[in-house]
Design a protein around this motif. Structure first.
Motif, PDB file in Angstrom:
ATOM      1  N   LEU A 147      -4.350  -2.356  -7.520  1.00 23.42           N
ATOM      2  CA  LEU A 147      -3.440  -1.360  -7.251  1.00 23.42           C
ATOM      3  C   LEU A 147      -2.558  -1.068  -8.674  1.00 23.42           C
ATOM      4  CD1 LEU A 147      -2.180   0.628  -5.287  1.00 23.42           C
ATOM      5  CD2 LEU A 147      -0.446  -1.025  -4.495  1.00 23.42           C
ATOM      6  N   LEU A 192      -5.829  -7.633  -4.616  1.00 23.77           N
ATOM      7  CA  LEU A 192      -5.852  -6.123  -4.589  1.00 23.77           C
ATOM      8  C   LEU A 192      -4.637  -5.599  -4.834  1.00 23.77           C
ATOM      9  CD1 LEU A 192      -7.311  -5.559  -1.076  1.00 23.77           C
ATOM     10  CD2 LEU A 192      -8.578  -5.288  -3.227  1.00 23.77           C
ATOM     11  N   VAL A 193      -3.364  -6.566  -5.459  1.00 26.52           N
ATOM     12  CA  VAL A 193      -2.349  -5.837  -6.048  1.00 26.52           C
ATOM     13  C   VAL A 193      -2.699  -5.687  -7.565  1.00 26.52           C
ATOM     14  CG1 VAL A 193       0.095  -6.772  -6.668  1.00 26.52           C
ATOM     15  CG2 VAL A 193      -0.465  -7.168  -4.432  1.00 26.52           C
ATOM     16  N   LEU A 247      -2.851   2.327 -10.600  1.00 25.28           N
ATOM     17  CA  LEU A 247      -1.838   3.301 -10.827  1.00 25.28           C
ATOM     18  C   LEU A 247      -1.309   3.640 -12.197  1.00 25.28           C
ATOM     19  CD1 LEU A 247       0.365   2.052  -7.854  1.00 25.28           C
ATOM     20  CD2 LEU A 247      -0.588   4.240  -7.980  1.00 25.28           C
ATOM     21  N   GLY A 256      -0.450  -5.470 -12.884  1.00 22.52           N
ATOM     22  CA  GLY A 256      -1.765  -5.741 -12.673  1.00 22.52           C
ATOM     23  C   GLY A 256      -2.586  -6.635 -13.677  1.00 22.52           C
TER      24      GLY A 256
END
Length: 293
Positions: free
Chosen positions: A206, A202-203, A210, A230
């Motif tokens: 994110l 999930l990093v 972003l 990402g």
């Protein structure tokens, strides 16, 4: 290394990774297991058995491999376009087949469909290569968006599922057999280890989310760092999963020689998603500060 050389290297790697996936999975299309699989999927749609369908798909995959060797030929680009479109067909099974986990409330708790969502990125890579060598910039830009969406879709869905007990149990066998991941269980429980992997995945989501948000609000310079983060995490994830092919093992000799089994085919799809992240990396490096991903 110049930008042009980097681009050529990235394209070669993407072609090799896509060709590897097509070869490794294409071989299995001529086995009884894949024939049975396709007939079962047809039965869900109340369609008659087509024992020849699996072999036809295998032949098509081999032809696309040939197209990847000679990508500048018009017929090669046509084959890549064809495969890119056909690769989207399995995703329709998300609406027609029982791929959701009822015990977790059904949608969006995905079970058997985890392999299906990877086809969006696979389609995008095939269309990108066809449009690049065919100088079709509009399709090229659209296919990059497909790859981005495909990577995010896989990471957010599979990452989110890591926070369920059923997924934690499902990946335990993979994790424990791998020297790269088995150490996690020395410090964590099965569920905690799954949480850890889910957070990492999930990093990536994110970072990419972003990055896109910053681009949309006119801050492309700051977006580069989040997009890089990402893509790096996603690429590392797709590369790391390939170790499971050896450690699981993800192959058998039902065809008279070692070939990927169902688990191996699921893992091999990440080769193409890795190719997709490399193409996005290359686009990011070429882009000017005001360019969108």
């Amino acid at each position: 290394m110049t930008t042009e050389k980097q681009q050529k290297l990235t394209l070669r790697l993407a072609r090799v990774l896509l060709a590897s996936f097509l070869l490794l999975t294409g071989i299995t299309r001529f086995g009884a297991s894949d024939v049975s699989y396709y007939n079962k999927q047809l039965a869900v749609l109340n369609l008659p058995e087509m024992p020849w369908l699996s072999a036809v798909i295998g032949v098509l995959q081999f032809l696309v491999v040939l197209a990847l060797i000679l990508p500048r030929q018009k017929w090669s680009q046509s084959l890549l376009y064809l495969y890119g479109v056909l690769a989207l067909v399995p995703m329709a099974m998300l609406f027609t087949h029982p791929v959701w986990i009822d015990s977790l409330g059904g949608f969006p708790a995905i079970g058997a469909g985890q392999g299906l969502i990877k086809y969006l990125g696979i389609s995008g890579v095939s269309l990108y290569l066809a449009s690049h060598y065919g100088n079709k910039d509009a399709i090229k830009g659209f296919s990059l968006a497909m790859i981005w969406a495909g990577v995010v879709l896989v990471m957010v869905w599979i990452g989110g599922m890591k926070f369920t007990q059923i997924e934690a149990n499902g990946i335990e066998g993979l994790m424990r057999t791998s020297p790269f991941f088995s150490w996690i269980y020395d410090f964590m429980t099965v569920l905690e280890g799954s949480y850890f992997i889910g957070i990492v995945e999930l990093v990536a989501v994110l970072g990419l989310a972003l990055g896109l948000a910053l681009i949309l609000v006119g801050r492309p310079q700051q977006a580069v760092y989040f997009n890089m983060l990402g893509l790096f995490v996603a690429a590392a994830t797709f590369a790391a999963t390939q170790t499971f092919v050896v450690t699981l093992p993800a192959y058998d000799n039902n065809l008279g020689f070692l070939a990927l089994n169902g688990s191996g085919q699921f893992i091999a799809k990440d080769l193409v998603l890795l190719a997709g992240t490399l193409l996005l990396f290359a686009r990011l490096r070429r882009a000017s500060p005001s360019s969108k991903l």
